[in-house]
Design a protein around this motif. Structure first.
Motif, PDB file in Angstrom:
ATOM      1  N   VAL A  87     -25.362   0.716  -0.083  1.00 38.26           N
ATOM      2  CA  VAL A  87     -24.591   0.412   1.136  1.00 38.26           C
ATOM      3  C   VAL A  87     -24.338   1.673   1.954  1.00 38.26           C
ATOM      4  O   VAL A  87     -23.668   2.596   1.498  1.00 38.26           O
ATOM      5  CB  VAL A  87     -23.255  -0.287   0.769  1.00 38.26           C
ATOM      6  N   LYS A  88     -24.886   1.707   3.165  1.00 41.39           N
ATOM      7  CA  LYS A  88     -24.714   2.875   4.058  1.00 41.39           C
ATOM      8  C   LYS A  88     -23.328   2.903   4.683  1.00 41.39           C
ATOM      9  O   LYS A  88     -22.736   3.961   4.878  1.00 41.39           O
ATOM     10  CB  LYS A  88     -25.748   2.808   5.182  1.00 41.39           C
ATOM     11  N   SER A  89     -22.824   1.727   5.064  1.00 42.26           N
ATOM     12  CA  SER A  89     -21.464   1.630   5.596  1.00 42.26           C
ATOM     13  C   SER A  89     -20.970   0.208   5.387  1.00 42.26           C
ATOM     14  O   SER A  89     -21.774  -0.721   5.193  1.00 42.26           O
ATOM     15  CB  SER A  89     -21.414   2.014   7.075  1.00 42.26           C
ATOM     16  N   PRO A 151     -18.833   5.322   4.809  1.00 45.24           N
ATOM     17  CA  PRO A 151     -17.972   5.075   5.970  1.00 45.24           C
ATOM     18  C   PRO A 151     -17.587   3.597   6.006  1.00 45.24           C
ATOM     19  O   PRO A 151     -18.410   2.728   5.697  1.00 45.24           O
ATOM     20  CB  PRO A 151     -18.862   5.438   7.161  1.00 45.24           C
ATOM     21  N   ALA A 152     -16.334   3.308   6.361  1.00 45.50           N
ATOM     22  CA  ALA A 152     -15.872   1.912   6.348  1.00 45.50           C
ATOM     23  C   ALA A 152     -14.911   1.650   7.503  1.00 45.50           C
ATOM     24  O   ALA A 152     -14.222   2.550   7.970  1.00 45.50           O
ATOM     25  CB  ALA A 152     -15.192   1.602   5.019  1.00 45.50           C
ATOM     26  N   ILE A 153     -14.889   0.393   7.929  1.00 40.58           N
ATOM     27  CA  ILE A 153     -13.959  -0.030   8.970  1.00 40.58           C
ATOM     28  C   ILE A 153     -13.419  -1.405   8.598  1.00 40.58           C
ATOM     29  O   ILE A 153     -14.155  -2.251   8.090  1.00 40.58           O
ATOM     30  CB  ILE A 153     -14.651  -0.045  10.361  1.00 40.58           C
ATOM     31  N   ALA A 154     -12.121  -1.607   8.793  1.00 43.58           N
ATOM     32  CA  ALA A 154     -11.482  -2.899   8.524  1.00 43.58           C
ATOM     33  C   ALA A 154     -10.993  -3.472   9.848  1.00 43.58           C
ATOM     34  O   ALA A 154     -10.260  -2.820  10.579  1.00 43.58           O
ATOM     35  CB  ALA A 154     -10.320  -2.719   7.558  1.00 43.58           C
ATOM     36  N   ILE A 155     -11.427  -4.690  10.151  1.00 42.60           N
ATOM     37  CA  ILE A 155     -11.116  -5.333  11.427  1.00 42.60           C
ATOM     38  C   ILE A 155     -10.294  -6.586  11.163  1.00 42.60           C
ATOM     39  O   ILE A 155     -10.524  -7.301  10.185  1.00 42.60           O
ATOM     40  CB  ILE A 155     -12.428  -5.713  12.161  1.00 42.60           C
ATOM     41  N   LYS A 178     -11.366   3.222   8.834  1.00 43.56           N
ATOM     42  CA  LYS A 178     -10.662   2.996  10.104  1.00 43.56           C
ATOM     43  C   LYS A 178     -10.137   1.559  10.146  1.00 43.56           C
ATOM     44  O   LYS A 178     -10.665   0.683   9.473  1.00 43.56           O
ATOM     45  CB  LYS A 178     -11.626   3.200  11.278  1.00 43.56           C
ATOM     46  N   TYR A 179      -9.109   1.344  10.983  1.00 41.57           N
ATOM     47  CA  TYR A 179      -8.519   0.011  11.138  1.00 41.57           C
ATOM     48  C   TYR A 179      -8.566  -0.377  12.613  1.00 41.57           C
ATOM     49  O   TYR A 179      -8.174   0.410  13.475  1.00 41.57           O
ATOM     50  CB  TYR A 179      -7.068   0.035  10.646  1.00 41.57           C
ATOM     51  N   VAL A 180      -9.079  -1.565  12.915  1.00 43.70           N
ATOM     52  CA  VAL A 180      -9.152  -2.027  14.298  1.00 43.70           C
ATOM     53  C   VAL A 180      -8.578  -3.438  14.399  1.00 43.70           C
ATOM     54  O   VAL A 180      -8.943  -4.331  13.633  1.00 43.70           O
ATOM     55  CB  VAL A 180     -10.623  -2.041  14.816  1.00 43.70           C
ATOM     56  N   LEU A 181      -7.667  -3.618  15.342  1.00 47.99           N
ATOM     57  CA  LEU A 181      -7.069  -4.923  15.605  1.00 47.99           C
ATOM     58  C   LEU A 181      -7.720  -5.468  16.885  1.00 47.99           C
ATOM     59  O   LEU A 181      -7.778  -4.763  17.896  1.00 47.99           O
ATOM     60  CB  LEU A 181      -5.567  -4.725  15.823  1.00 47.99           C
ATOM     61  N   ILE A 182      -8.210  -6.705  16.846  1.00 45.10           N
ATOM     62  CA  ILE A 182      -8.855  -7.282  18.033  1.00 45.10           C
ATOM     63  C   ILE A 182      -7.902  -8.270  18.713  1.00 45.10           C
ATOM     64  O   ILE A 182      -7.512  -9.283  18.120  1.00 45.10           O
ATOM     65  CB  ILE A 182     -10.206  -7.933  17.683  1.00 45.10           C
ATOM     66  N   PHE A 204     -19.052   1.512  16.015  1.00 45.71           N
ATOM     67  CA  PHE A 204     -18.873   2.076  14.666  1.00 45.71           C
ATOM     68  C   PHE A 204     -20.213   2.515  14.073  1.00 45.71           C
ATOM     69  O   PHE A 204     -20.342   3.619  13.547  1.00 45.71           O
ATOM     70  CB  PHE A 204     -18.202   1.047  13.762  1.00 45.71           C
ATOM     71  N   LEU A 205     -21.248   1.664  14.178  1.00 45.10           N
ATOM     72  CA  LEU A 205     -22.527   1.962  13.542  1.00 45.10           C
ATOM     73  C   LEU A 205     -23.330   3.032  14.285  1.00 45.10           C
ATOM     74  O   LEU A 205     -24.020   3.843  13.661  1.00 45.10           O
ATOM     75  CB  LEU A 205     -23.373   0.687  13.404  1.00 45.10           C
TER      76      LEU A 205
END
Length: 208
Positions: A87-89, A151-155, A178-182, A204-205
């Motif tokens: 897994v790359k990200s 690298p990771a992001i939580a949306i 990172k954390y992103v709220l939509i 992100f990517l």
């Protein structure tokens, strides 16, 4: 240069098609894969779904970027923990790290009162959903989160109040996440706000 390889996992009550509008916002040369998690007839447990996805990943020769929403996020998270070299990200959307007993009991209650027609529409029957729900009772991803080094992001959707806490917790447990709220989105961000979600994933990517 190899094109961006991205695997997208849908949630419960969704199918691979649920990603179409999000994918429409990606560059044309991205190599996207949207496996259907529910491909088999008969009763399915969480472990069976997860093992089927692991087998699917055996067919990917190169490491890839991995994204999942809801149930798909749980599977993606476990896979990233157990297969860090593949897994790359990692991108998780509306994740629960330890599905609460209360939530599962509530789901079970709802499943018991809903008609079969509701489940047919979602490609599963009531018995399958009940078994799947029960098979996740002891699932706890919190224990090995430090194994995720990519690298990771939580949306999370801003209206998805139930999952915001766990999504934030993901970013506390995973290094540099990172954390992103939509805004304007509920739980099914890929269906409700596909353009915004596509933009967040793309940004992100591309920075990777």
């Amino acid at each position: 240069e190899i094109s961006m390889k991205l695997v997208l996992l849908h949630g419960l009550g969704q199918t691979a098609v649920s990603w179409e509008e999000t994918i429409a916002n990606f560059p044309n040369d991205w190599d996207t894969h949207t496996p259907n998690l529910f491909r088999e007839e008969g009763l399915l447990t969480y472990d069976q779904l997860y093992d089927a996805f692991v087998q699917e990943c055996e067919t990917y020769s190169e490491p890839f970027h991995l994204c999942g929403v809801s149930l798909g996020a749980i599977i993606a998270c476990q896979y990233a923990m157990e297969n860090p070299s593949k897994v790359k990200s990692l991108i998780v959307i509306g994740i629960q790290l330890k599905p609460s007993t209360f939530l599962l009991k509530l789901q079970k209650f709802i499943f018991n009162i809903l008609p079969q027609s509701y489940f047919k529409k979602h490609g599963l029957n009531k018995q399958q959903l009940l078994l799947l729900s029960q098979s996740m009772h002891n699932l706890n991803l919190k224990v090995h989160m430090q194994k995720i080094q990519c690298p990771a992001i939580a949306i999370c959707g801003k209206k998805d109040r139930f999952n915001q806490q766990a999504t934030k917790e993901f970013t506390q447990l995973v290094p540099h996440a990172k954390y992103v709220l939509i805004e304007g989105a509920g739980h099914e961000v890929n269906i409700e706000m596909p353009v915004e979600l596509g933009g967040v994933i793309k940004q992100f990517l591309i920075k990777k």
